[in-house]
Scaffold this motif. Structure first.
Motif, mmCIF file in Angstrom:
data_model
loop_
_atom_site.group_PDB
_atom_site.id
_atom_site.type_symbol
_atom_site.label_atom_id
_atom_site.label_comp_id
_atom_site.label_asym_id
_atom_site.label_seq_id
_atom_site.Cartn_x
_atom_site.Cartn_y
_atom_site.Cartn_z
ATOM 1 N N ASN A 44 0.823 -1.337 0.050
ATOM 2 C CA ASN A 44 0.166 -0.101 -0.096
ATOM 3 C C ASN A 44 0.842 1.161 -0.104
ATOM 4 O O ASN A 44 1.839 1.242 0.822
ATOM 5 C CB ASN A 44 -0.960 -0.083 1.499
ATOM 6 N N ASP A 45 0.315 2.042 -1.020
ATOM 7 C CA ASP A 45 1.242 3.441 -0.652
ATOM 8 C C ASP A 45 0.712 4.405 0.400
ATOM 9 O O ASP A 45 -0.153 3.692 1.334
ATOM 10 C CB ASP A 45 1.215 4.309 -1.889
ATOM 11 N N LYS A 46 0.940 5.760 0.747
ATOM 12 C CA LYS A 46 0.934 6.223 1.987
ATOM 13 C C LYS A 46 -0.749 6.590 1.862
ATOM 14 O O LYS A 46 -1.396 7.136 2.618
ATOM 15 C CB LYS A 46 1.618 7.466 2.019
ATOM 16 N N CYS A 47 -1.548 6.635 0.603
ATOM 17 C CA CYS A 47 -2.720 6.922 0.356
ATOM 18 C C CYS A 47 -3.689 5.683 0.577
ATOM 19 O O CYS A 47 -4.765 5.770 0.562
ATOM 20 C CB CYS A 47 -3.017 7.521 -1.090
ATOM 21 N N CYS A 50 -3.317 0.001 -3.061
ATOM 22 C CA CYS A 50 -2.429 -1.059 -3.183
ATOM 23 C C CYS A 50 -1.493 -1.010 -4.540
ATOM 24 O O CYS A 50 -2.326 -0.912 -5.679
ATOM 25 C CB CYS A 50 -3.265 -2.523 -3.412
ATOM 26 N N GLY A 51 -0.395 -0.787 -4.665
ATOM 27 C CA GLY A 51 0.574 -0.650 -5.522
ATOM 28 C C GLY A 51 0.565 0.670 -5.996
ATOM 29 O O GLY A 51 0.927 0.930 -7.203
ATOM 30 N N GLY A 52 -0.024 1.640 -5.379
ATOM 31 C CA GLY A 52 -0.383 3.044 -5.517
ATOM 32 C C GLY A 52 1.138 3.875 -5.916
ATOM 33 O O GLY A 52 2.037 3.499 -5.447
ATOM 34 N N ASP A 53 1.041 4.977 -6.167
ATOM 35 C CA ASP A 53 2.174 6.094 -6.477
ATOM 36 C C ASP A 53 1.961 7.203 -5.661
ATOM 37 O O ASP A 53 2.712 8.214 -5.998
ATOM 38 C CB ASP A 53 2.466 6.188 -7.972
ATOM 39 N N ASN A 54 1.020 7.211 -4.619
ATOM 40 C CA ASN A 54 0.938 8.212 -3.532
ATOM 41 C C ASN A 54 0.456 9.587 -4.315
ATOM 42 O O ASN A 54 0.355 10.517 -3.518
ATOM 43 C CB ASN A 54 2.244 8.683 -2.975
ATOM 44 N N SER A 55 -0.220 9.203 -5.540
ATOM 45 C CA SER A 55 -1.071 10.486 -6.012
ATOM 46 C C SER A 55 -2.333 10.629 -5.879
ATOM 47 O O SER A 55 -3.020 11.770 -6.254
ATOM 48 C CB SER A 55 -0.656 10.310 -7.614
ATOM 49 N N SER A 56 -2.961 9.640 -5.089
ATOM 50 C CA SER A 56 -4.412 9.701 -4.863
ATOM 51 C C SER A 56 -4.826 10.451 -3.767
ATOM 52 O O SER A 56 -6.215 10.345 -3.483
ATOM 53 C CB SER A 56 -5.068 8.212 -5.169
#
Length: 103
Positions: A44-47, A50-56
């Protein structure tokens, strides 16, 4: 105190704990990613994606410095918000300033 063993092990596919994605397979905990795939490195990213890039997600910050007496609505934290950090800083610099955070 007594306990009774109901089965030798849990059903395959059971999560190994509440704070992990690891999965029980044949009585052993096996590493799994947030995508619930064994041996996956997905995290999980900081948002929380799962597999995100912290942009959401977005960061909100501010300071409440209004001199009013009584209870003051400062901020409404939306449902689902995570990584919340609220600090009370005394205007006078003293630890006791007769102000209290409440919900």
């Amino acid at each position: 105190m007594a306990y009774y063993q109901l089965k030798d092990r849990v059903v395959d596919g059971t999560l190994c704990g509440p704070d992990t994605y690891d999965i029980c397979v044949q009585g052993l905990c096996r590493q799994a990613g947030c995508d619930h795939v064994l041996n996956s490195k997905a995290r999980n990213d900081k948002c929380g994606v799962c597999g995100g890039d912290n942009s959401s997600c977005k960061t909100l910050a501010g300071t409440f410095n209004d001199a009013q007496y009584g209870y003051n609505a400062v901020v409404r934290i939306p449902a689902g918000a995570t990584n919340i950090d609220i600090k009370q800083v005394s205007y006078s610099g003293k630890p006791e300033d007769d102000n209290y955070l409440v919900h």
